[in-house]
Design a protein around this motif. Structure first.
Motif, short mmCIF file in Angstrom:
data_model
loop_
_atom_site.label_atom_id
_atom_site.label_comp_id
_atom_site.label_asym_id
_atom_site.label_seq_id
_atom_site.Cartn_x
_atom_site.Cartn_y
_atom_site.Cartn_z
N GLU A 38 127.48 31.98 -4.56
CA GLU A 38 126.48 33.00 -4.25
C GLU A 38 127.15 34.26 -3.67
O GLU A 38 126.74 35.39 -3.97
N ARG A 60 128.67 36.05 -6.52
CA ARG A 60 127.61 36.65 -7.32
C ARG A 60 127.16 37.98 -6.70
O ARG A 60 126.91 38.96 -7.37
N SER A 99 130.45 37.11 -16.93
CA SER A 99 129.53 36.49 -17.88
C SER A 99 130.27 35.98 -19.11
O SER A 99 129.77 35.16 -19.85
N LEU A 106 128.03 30.56 -12.55
CA LEU A 106 127.07 31.56 -12.08
C LEU A 106 125.69 31.36 -12.71
O LEU A 106 124.72 32.02 -12.35
#
Lengths: 484, 242
Positions: free
Chosen positions: B125, B128, B170, B178
């Motif tokens: 987190e 992220r 990504s 993620l």
């Protein structure tokens, strides 16, 4: 409308009524029988409760008589003496011929409609040679031979620890055993194996090639040998429960690897709530499932099934609430107003169920005179029909007791009796849906059908397997896994 | 009987003869199904077990009232459990850890793997949210010492820290960390641990029974041809395949 059509329609209707009503009367009868059994066992009628599988109320057909004692009728005459308790064996005289084995079978074969059968012996005295054996033999076994010496028999022998299974020579198996040891023999019907234990530990297993019945068997073969047998009346040294749990876990790990569609359970629960008209739960369930992460992407099944189950959902909920709270008069009123066709035939099973419940509710609140009056007006016509005798008697019997709750008909005052009536009314209302073609679909929820299929598969499979193995017991599964 | 069904039955019998399996007709099978006794109370319990285990606390409460079925756990504890689960699902891992400890400190004390996974989720987190420095510090101070105790922890830690090495996470090989599925995985692990600490099974019984149905049908299918239920969502009995 064509008059013949009307006729045939009303005919279908009464068939429907019979089918659904009769089904729920049967549900009631099951409770009634269970209650009788329960009160009998409380009164001590069935003394040897452990003979019968009393823990499983739901599987009456599974009752098998268990071996309880040694067979004194066919035991080998002078070469063994069975004690007066029929649970001990003693080898009598010295210097008998080598073939003079004292063999005793149990009074009944091992039951087979289960996962495991097991019994134990305790060697009180290994005598001069310790030639004790524990095993299983077929009916008609030669009772002067050690179990295992003849074909179709199995024996774990104390003096050498070998396993004999009808091949002349024994094979290496487990440790020898002697005075002070507890030795057990078991049949695992899932793996089709026999297993033996010594002092609570499994010492070995052997494939069971005999398909027919097997008798627990003990043998003594030298002077002063004394063995006592435990068919389960006393706790076993071996932890049978743990063994069973372990066997079930093996099977479950295979089952858990199978995959089912995601959210299958979710859909089945939802359909269940719809089917029984648990409307409040359903609505809350829908709200809560919208807020879950990930949101349940439940594909709506074909519209038909959904339509049938949501039919008159709210009315069914209200009727259930009325019946569950004992307001039978109001339920009658509601039905008369919304679904008069259900009450059309005053002698139908559904009317009978409702009248009985009304009577029961009067007894519950102590309005006995009113109950008597009600019974006199309403029960007579049913009594004449003959189909309801037993149930009318059960209801009437409530009046005989000062504390009816504690009587054998006390089950009538339980929640589950109200539930039967509520479920019956629910099914009747579902069957008034014009799109229902076959009223049988109103009887069972999807969950019910799946569980029936599951149970039927287990039973059919067992029949193919010479009646060996476990049935499906939802009750047991529900109670498993609860710790503490 | 319509011609169609006669043909179907004949074909089924031919198939059975070819494989020497016994044929159980639909009529016979339906009779067997009708003989099965399933208690309504038990079905209610099964449904209650599902609601409780899956955390539908309000629905469980309503179901208790509507059906008279007692839940096999204190409903209040579901609320707490769901709060923890939701916190993880929303990425508030610190909050979740605190809530678990409020509930029962033993859960994390006795479950180092779960604690590591929560800390790992916390690291994820942080990454992220682009808090790189904080993430590095957290990894070194909190996670690395645990990695020394356990090889598999170390591997997972390395994998997680690798997220920092990619500009476009990504598209990187460890990008799945993620993904929301990682949160759900961690959340479900916490959920299971809390249930276990409450002496409750971590999974509802219904899915296992459905699997058991598939298994039992396959088992019987080795011996016989019989009407099956292949679509769990309709529970419709189907004639034997031809």
């Amino acid at each position: 409308m064509d008059s013949s059509l009307t006729l045939s329609l009303s005919h279908t209707n009464s068939d429907t009524h019979d089918l659904i009503g009769t089904y729920f009367l049967e549900q009631w009868r099951l409770k009634s029988k269970a209650a009788v059994r329960k009160s009998e066992s409380v009164m001590g009628v069935s003394e040897n409760q452990y003979l019968m599988e009393i823990d499983s109320e739901e599987c009456e057909e599974e009752k098998e008589e268990l071996p309880t004692e040694l067979d004194t009728l066919h035991s080998s005459g002078g070469f063994s003496i069975v004690g007066s308790d029929k649970l001990s064996v003693r080898y009598p005289n010295a210097h008998l011929h080598g073939h003079d084995v004292g063999v005793v079978q149990a009074n009944r074969p091992a039951p087979c409609k289960r996962l495991v059968y097991y019994f134990e012996i305790f060697v009180e005295n290994a005598g001069t040679k310790g030639q004790i054996a524990i095993g299983f033999t077929t009916p008609g076994f030669k009772l002067r031979r050690q179990p295992g010496w003849e074909s179709n028999s199995y024996g774990y022998h104390g003096d050498d620890g070998l396993l004999y299974r009808g091949q002349g020579k024994g094979e290496a198996f487990g440790p020898a055993y002697s005075t002070g040891d507890t030795v057990g023999g078991g049949i695992n019907y899932a793996s089709q194996e026999l297993f033996f234990t010594k002092n609570g530990t499994v010492v070995g297993t052997v494939f069971k090639d005999v398909k027919g019945p097997l008798f627990p068997t003990v043998a003594v073969h030298s002077q002063h040998e004394v063995v006592t047998v435990n068919f389960g009346k006393r706790p076993f040294v071996f932890d049978l429960k743990a063994y069973e749990a372990q066997e079930r876990a093996k099977q479950n790990s295979t089952i858990e690897k199978l995959s089912i569609p995601q959210n299958a359970s979710y859909g089945i629960v939802r359909a269940y709530l719809q089917h029984y008209g648990y409307e409040d739960t359903l609505k809350t369930f829908d709200v809560e499932s919208r807020s879950t992460l990930p949101p349940i992407s439940f594909v709506q099944e074909n519209g038909f099934a959904e339509d049938v189950s949501v039919y008159s959902l709210n009315q069914r909920k209200v009727l259930r609430q009325l019946i569950r709270s004992g307001q039978i008069g109001d339920a009658f009123g509601k039905l008369r107003e919304l679904y008069p066709q259900i009450l059309q035939d005053g002698t139908s099973a559904i009317c009978f169920l409702l009248h009985c419940q009304n009577f029961i509710e009067l007894v519950r609140v102590g309005k006995l005179e009113e109950a008597v009056l009600y019974g006199r007006t309403e029960f007579e016509k049913f009594y004449k029909l003959g189909d309801y005798d037993d149930l009318v008697k059960d209801c009437a019997a409530l009046l005989a007791y000062e504390q009816p709750q504690k009587s054998s008909v006390g089950y009538l005052l339980g929640d589950s009796q109200r539930d039967i009536v509520a479920d019956a009314v629910n099914a009747m209302v579902l069957s008034t849906n014009p799109s229902v073609k076959d009223s049988r679909e109103c009887l069972h929820s999807r969950l019910d059908r799946l569980l029936r299929q599951l149970s039927a598969c287990f039973l059919a499979k067992r029949t193919f397997n010479g009646d060996q193995g476990e049935g499906f017991h939802l009750h047991r599964i529900l109670n498993s896994g609860r710790k503490g | 009987m319509s011609l169609f069904w006669i043909v179907i039955r004949e074909l089924a019998e031919i198939e059975a003869m070819a494989t020497s399996k016994k044929v159980i007709t639909r009529e016979d099978w339906e009779k067997r199904l009708n003989d099965v006794k399933i208690r309504k109370e038990d079905m209610n319990k099964l449904v209650m077990n599902f609601l409780v285990t899956e955390g539908y606390v309000e629905a469980a409460e309503k179901f208790r009232k509507e059906s008279g079925t007692d839940p096999d756990i204190d409903l209040a504890t579901i609320t707490d459990r769901m709060a923890v689960k939701k916190a993880v699902q929303a990425g508030n891992v610190e909050d979740a850890i605190e809530k678990v400890n409020d509930l029962n400190p033993e859960i994390l004390d006795t479950n180092p793997q779960l604690f590591f996974h929560l800390q790992q989720q916390r690291l994820i987190e942080l990454i992220r949210n682009g808090k790189i420095e904080e993430a590095l510090e957290f990894a070194q101070e909190e996670l690395a010492p645990r990695g020394e105790e356990n090889q598999s922890f170390l591997e997972e830690l390395e994998k997680t820290v690798a997220l920092l090495a990619f500009e476009d996470v990504s598209n990187c090989p460890v990008g799945e960390l993620l993904d929301v599925s990682q949160r759900l995985k961690t959340a479900s692990e916490v959920n299971a641990a809390i249930l276990t600490s409450q002496s409750h099974e971590k999974d509802p019984k219904l899915p296992s029974l459905l699997k058991m149905l598939i298994w039992a049908q396959n088992q019987l299918g080795e011996k016989a041809v019989f009407p099956r239920i292949t679509d769990l969502s309709t529970a419709k009995l189907e004639d034997p395949p031809v």
